[in-house]
Scaffold this motif. Structure first.
Motif, PDB file in Angstrom:
ATOM      1  N   ASP A  67       0.829  -1.202   0.000  1.00  0.00           N
ATOM      2  CA  ASP A  67       0.000   0.000   0.000  1.00  0.00           C
ATOM      3  C   ASP A  67       0.868   1.258   0.000  1.00  0.00           C
ATOM      4  OD1 ASP A  67      -2.356  -1.516   0.063  1.00  0.00           O
ATOM      5  OD2 ASP A  67      -2.275  -1.681   2.256  1.00  0.00           O
ATOM      6  N   ARG A  68       1.919   1.248   0.789  1.00  0.00           N
ATOM      7  CA  ARG A  68       2.795   2.420   0.917  1.00  0.00           C
ATOM      8  C   ARG A  68       3.994   2.370  -0.020  1.00  0.00           C
ATOM      9  NH1 ARG A  68       4.661   2.617   6.836  1.00  0.00           N
ATOM     10  NH2 ARG A  68       5.619   4.548   6.051  1.00  0.00           N
ATOM     11  N   ARG A  69       4.187   1.234  -0.734  1.00  0.00           N
ATOM     12  CA  ARG A  69       5.323   1.053  -1.644  1.00  0.00           C
ATOM     13  C   ARG A  69       6.648   1.191  -0.897  1.00  0.00           C
ATOM     14  NH1 ARG A  69       1.384  -0.158  -4.158  1.00  0.00           N
ATOM     15  NH2 ARG A  69       0.904   0.243  -6.352  1.00  0.00           N
ATOM     16  N   THR A  70       6.747   0.551   0.251  1.00  0.00           N
ATOM     17  CA  THR A  70       7.980   0.621   1.034  1.00  0.00           C
ATOM     18  C   THR A  70       8.458  -0.787   1.406  1.00  0.00           C
ATOM     19  OG1 THR A  70       6.802   0.777   3.151  1.00  0.00           O
ATOM     20  CG2 THR A  70       7.383   2.854   2.045  1.00  0.00           C
ATOM     21  N   ILE A  71       9.769  -0.883   1.595  1.00  0.00           N
ATOM     22  CA  ILE A  71      10.401  -2.098   2.106  1.00  0.00           C
ATOM     23  C   ILE A  71      11.174  -1.704   3.354  1.00  0.00           C
ATOM     24  CG2 ILE A  71      12.044  -3.971   1.681  1.00  0.00           C
ATOM     25  CD1 ILE A  71      11.559  -3.530  -1.324  1.00  0.00           C
ATOM     26  N   THR A  72      10.851  -2.322   4.468  1.00  0.00           N
ATOM     27  CA  THR A  72      11.601  -2.114   5.712  1.00  0.00           C
ATOM     28  C   THR A  72      12.408  -3.384   5.968  1.00  0.00           C
ATOM     29  OG1 THR A  72       9.761  -0.773   6.542  1.00  0.00           O
ATOM     30  CG2 THR A  72      11.428  -1.481   8.138  1.00  0.00           C
ATOM     31  N   TYR A  73      13.686  -3.215   6.318  1.00  0.00           N
ATOM     32  CA  TYR A  73      14.543  -4.408   6.393  1.00  0.00           C
ATOM     33  C   TYR A  73      15.548  -4.302   7.533  1.00  0.00           C
ATOM     34  CZ  TYR A  73      17.882  -1.385   3.885  1.00  0.00           C
ATOM     35  OH  TYR A  73      18.706  -0.346   3.514  1.00  0.00           O
ATOM     36  N   SER A  74      16.054  -5.469   7.920  1.00  0.00           N
ATOM     37  CA  SER A  74      17.104  -5.572   8.932  1.00  0.00           C
ATOM     38  C   SER A  74      17.883  -6.845   8.672  1.00  0.00           C
ATOM     39  CB  SER A  74      16.514  -5.580  10.344  1.00  0.00           C
ATOM     40  OG  SER A  74      17.542  -5.600  11.321  1.00  0.00           O
ATOM     41  N   SER A  75      19.192  -6.790   8.885  1.00  0.00           N
ATOM     42  CA  SER A  75      20.054  -7.935   8.589  1.00  0.00           C
ATOM     43  C   SER A  75      20.897  -8.299   9.794  1.00  0.00           C
ATOM     44  CB  SER A  75      20.969  -7.633   7.392  1.00  0.00           C
ATOM     45  OG  SER A  75      21.905  -8.671   7.199  1.00  0.00           O
ATOM     46  N   ALA A  76      20.988  -9.599  10.057  1.00  0.00           N
ATOM     47  CA  ALA A  76      21.864 -10.109  11.116  1.00  0.00           C
ATOM     48  C   ALA A  76      23.012 -10.861  10.452  1.00  0.00           C
ATOM     49  CB  ALA A  76      21.089 -11.021  12.063  1.00  0.00           C
ATOM     50  N   GLY A  77      23.979 -10.105   9.963  1.00  0.00           N
ATOM     51  CA  GLY A  77      25.180 -10.693   9.390  1.00  0.00           C
ATOM     52  C   GLY A  77      24.992 -11.379   8.057  1.00  0.00           C
ATOM     53  N   HIS A  78      23.925 -11.063   7.335  1.00  0.00           N
ATOM     54  CA  HIS A  78      23.596 -11.764   6.096  1.00  0.00           C
ATOM     55  C   HIS A  78      23.859 -10.881   4.881  1.00  0.00           C
ATOM     56  CE1 HIS A  78      21.654 -15.384   4.513  1.00  0.00           C
ATOM     57  NE2 HIS A  78      21.239 -14.608   3.525  1.00  0.00           N
ATOM     58  N   PRO A  79      24.181 -11.453   3.716  1.00  0.00           N
ATOM     59  CA  PRO A  79      24.338 -10.653   2.493  1.00  0.00           C
ATOM     60  C   PRO A  79      23.082  -9.826   2.220  1.00  0.00           C
ATOM     61  CG  PRO A  79      25.154 -12.872   2.121  1.00  0.00           C
ATOM     62  CD  PRO A  79      24.483 -12.878   3.472  1.00  0.00           C
ATOM     63  N   PRO A  80      23.237  -8.626   1.678  1.00  0.00           N
ATOM     64  CA  PRO A  80      22.093  -7.703   1.533  1.00  0.00           C
ATOM     65  C   PRO A  80      21.125  -8.115   0.439  1.00  0.00           C
ATOM     66  CG  PRO A  80      24.037  -6.788   0.476  1.00  0.00           C
ATOM     67  CD  PRO A  80      24.498  -8.031   1.188  1.00  0.00           C
ATOM     68  N   PRO A  81      19.812  -7.935   0.670  1.00  0.00           N
ATOM     69  CA  PRO A  81      18.837  -8.138  -0.403  1.00  0.00           C
ATOM     70  C   PRO A  81      19.112  -7.180  -1.560  1.00  0.00           C
ATOM     71  CG  PRO A  81      17.757  -7.954   1.734  1.00  0.00           C
ATOM     72  CD  PRO A  81      19.179  -7.538   1.933  1.00  0.00           C
ATOM     73  N   ALA A  82      18.641  -7.567  -2.748  1.00  0.00           N
ATOM     74  CA  ALA A  82      18.816  -6.735  -3.934  1.00  0.00           C
ATOM     75  C   ALA A  82      17.445  -6.269  -4.418  1.00  0.00           C
ATOM     76  CB  ALA A  82      19.530  -7.508  -5.033  1.00  0.00           C
ATOM     77  N   LEU A  83      17.304  -4.952  -4.595  1.00  0.00           N
ATOM     78  CA  LEU A  83      16.081  -4.365  -5.145  1.00  0.00           C
ATOM     79  C   LEU A  83      16.370  -3.929  -6.577  1.00  0.00           C
ATOM     80  CD1 LEU A  83      13.184  -3.315  -4.865  1.00  0.00           C
ATOM     81  CD2 LEU A  83      14.140  -1.185  -3.924  1.00  0.00           C
ATOM     82  N   VAL A  84      15.703  -4.574  -7.515  1.00  0.00           N
ATOM     83  CA  VAL A  84      15.922  -4.280  -8.934  1.00  0.00           C
ATOM     84  C   VAL A  84      14.831  -3.321  -9.389  1.00  0.00           C
ATOM     85  CG1 VAL A  84      16.311  -5.265 -11.213  1.00  0.00           C
ATOM     86  CG2 VAL A  84      16.769  -6.644  -9.168  1.00  0.00           C
ATOM     87  N   HIS A  85      15.219  -2.110  -9.767  1.00  0.00           N
ATOM     88  CA  HIS A  85      14.254  -1.112 -10.232  1.00  0.00           C
ATOM     89  C   HIS A  85      13.918  -1.359 -11.697  1.00  0.00           C
ATOM     90  CE1 HIS A  85      14.492   1.313  -6.558  1.00  0.00           C
ATOM     91  NE2 HIS A  85      15.779   0.998  -6.535  1.00  0.00           N
ATOM     92  N   PRO A  86      12.758  -0.879 -12.168  1.00  0.00           N
ATOM     93  CA  PRO A  86      12.349  -1.140 -13.550  1.00  0.00           C
ATOM     94  C   PRO A  86      13.361  -0.670 -14.593  1.00  0.00           C
ATOM     95  CG  PRO A  86      10.483  -0.332 -12.276  1.00  0.00           C
ATOM     96  CD  PRO A  86      11.689  -0.198 -11.400  1.00  0.00           C
TER      97      PRO A  86
END
Length: 409
Positions: free
Chosen positions: A291-310
């Motif tokens: 609804d808000r078009r947002t991603i909230t994230y947190s990492s515990a020592g893990h490789p970062p997620p990848a957000l692929v834009h159009p």
């Protein structure tokens, strides 16, 4: 060659070593030509007769134990259903053409079961290597005692080979069980409702390398929201798979009630502190709000997620990275960050087996991932996941497990 065209009776008779087949009652069923030749018996002397009626211990030698040892080995095979390799044995064998005369022989036996559908032993395979001439040989290079020791060493080498094969089979069974356990505990993508997503899990190459990689996708309360996570447990086999299941289930439950991904990882870290085998486990979790078009994230020592834009730009979500789970003796609130996305973007979470290679900086793996995601950004999640795995995993398979989640936003 067509398997049905093989004459297995002819194959059995042509085997180069001494081989005999016994019933569980230790009655001869058959023996190959080499067994008959080296024992000096005819087939009618064996088939249908009890093993120790044909080859009893020498009654003139109270120290003779070869046949008793052989019986003990065969009984072990019957009891366990597993192969048994015997040490070098001395046997006194009665000469078939000179009754009452006994010839000293040295044989190195291996006894193996043929199991039926119910797991019971149907036939015993009794294979013997004849080493009598080796024992008797004398020459400038060594005495009879030396030859005996050489034969003993040879037998020990065969025992080790047999043990290694049994260990390999045991590890293969453990890997199979761990994979089944892993698949049973990993969720199906239907849990993310109507959103398009693809999940992949690729086990490491080799029987010993089943690891604790996992992923999770859950519907969150309060609007059109889902939680997407991946994690990695240090270790291999059933133990790692079991820890993986505990951590995944805990994070799945926590995500549904946590205020955000940082709080979810806080709780998971406290839980990991009391789970044996969870030390140094890593995880990253994202809360996607459509609804808000947002991603909230947190990492515990893990490789970062990848957000692929159009437009093809790849953004690695690395602004909320903290040490692995259970890394601190006293829990400290974990950081979290958020970013925005537009329709048609793609979120990709993965474990380190996708990007890490020995003697290579991880940035090279991340760049390789970004390039593949840019090339295939217009593909649907399913073909995109397949393309990424095809391009990034080595042709022969990776030495670490790989979990991958692709979500179209």
């Amino acid at each position: 060659m067509n398997e049905t065209a093989i004459d297995y009776t002819a194959v059995f008779q042509a085997l180069p070593g001494m081989v005999a087949l016994l019933t569980p009652e230790l009655v001869y069923v058959d023996a190959n030509e080499e067994f008959l030749r080296l024992t000096g018996r005819k087939r009618q002397d064996l088939v249908g007769r009890h093993l120790f009626d044909v080859f009893p211990d020498n009654p003139n030698d109270p120290t003779a134990t070869g046949m008793r040892n052989l019986e003990a080995s065969l009984r072990r095979v019957l009891a366990t259903g597993e192969r048994d390799t015997m040490a070098l044995q001395r046997y006194d064998v009665e000469c078939p053409d000179r009754p009452g005369e006994w010839e000293e022989r040295y044989w190195s036996p291996v006894n193996a079961p043929v199991l039926g559908p119910d797991g019971q032993v149907l036939i015993l395979v009794h294979r013997v290597e004849e080493v009598t001439e080796l024992i008797r040989a004398r020459g400038p290079g060594g005495s009879t005692r030396t030859r005996v020791l050489e034969a003993e060493l040879y037998t020990r080498a065969r025992e080790l080979q047999d043990l290694n094969e049994r260990l390999r089979q045991a590890h293969a069974r453990e890997r199979e069980v761990a994979l089944v356990l892993q698949e049973a505990m990993l969720p199906a993508r239907r849990q993310v409702g109507h959103h398009r997503a693809a999940v992949r899990y690729r086990p490491a190459v080799g029987a010993l390398n089943v690891c604790g990689d996992w992923y999770d996708l859950v519907d969150l309360v309060g609007g059109d929201r889902i939680g997407v996570s991946v994690g990695d447990v240090v270790g291999h086999g059933l133990a790692a798979a079991g820890v993986m299941g505990q951590l995944r289930s805990a994070l799945s439950a926590t995500s549904r009630v946590a205020e955000g991904p940082a709080q979810a990882l806080d709780v998971l870290g406290r839980y990991a502190h009391v789970v044996d085998g969870a030390e140094s486990a890593t995880a990253v979790t994202t809360f996607i709000d459509f609804d808000r078009r947002t991603i909230t994230y947190s990492s515990a020592g893990h490789p970062p997620p990848a957000l692929v834009h159009p437009d093809g730009r790849v953004e690695f979500l690395d602004r909320a990275t903290d040490p692995p789970l259970d890394a601190r003796p006293d829990p400290v609130p974990r950081p979290q960050a958020d970013t925005t996305f537009t329709d048609g973007s793609t979120l990709v979470l993965y474990t380190d087996g996708l990007v890490e290679r020995r003697r290579e900086d991880i940035d090279i793996g991340l760049s390789r991932l970004a390039a593949a995601l840019t090339r295939h950004r217009t593909a649907d999640p399913e073909p995109l996941a397949d393309a990424v795995l095809s391009e990034l995993l080595p042709p022969g398979g990776a030495t670490d497990d790989t979990a991958l989640i692709v979500v179209r936003l």
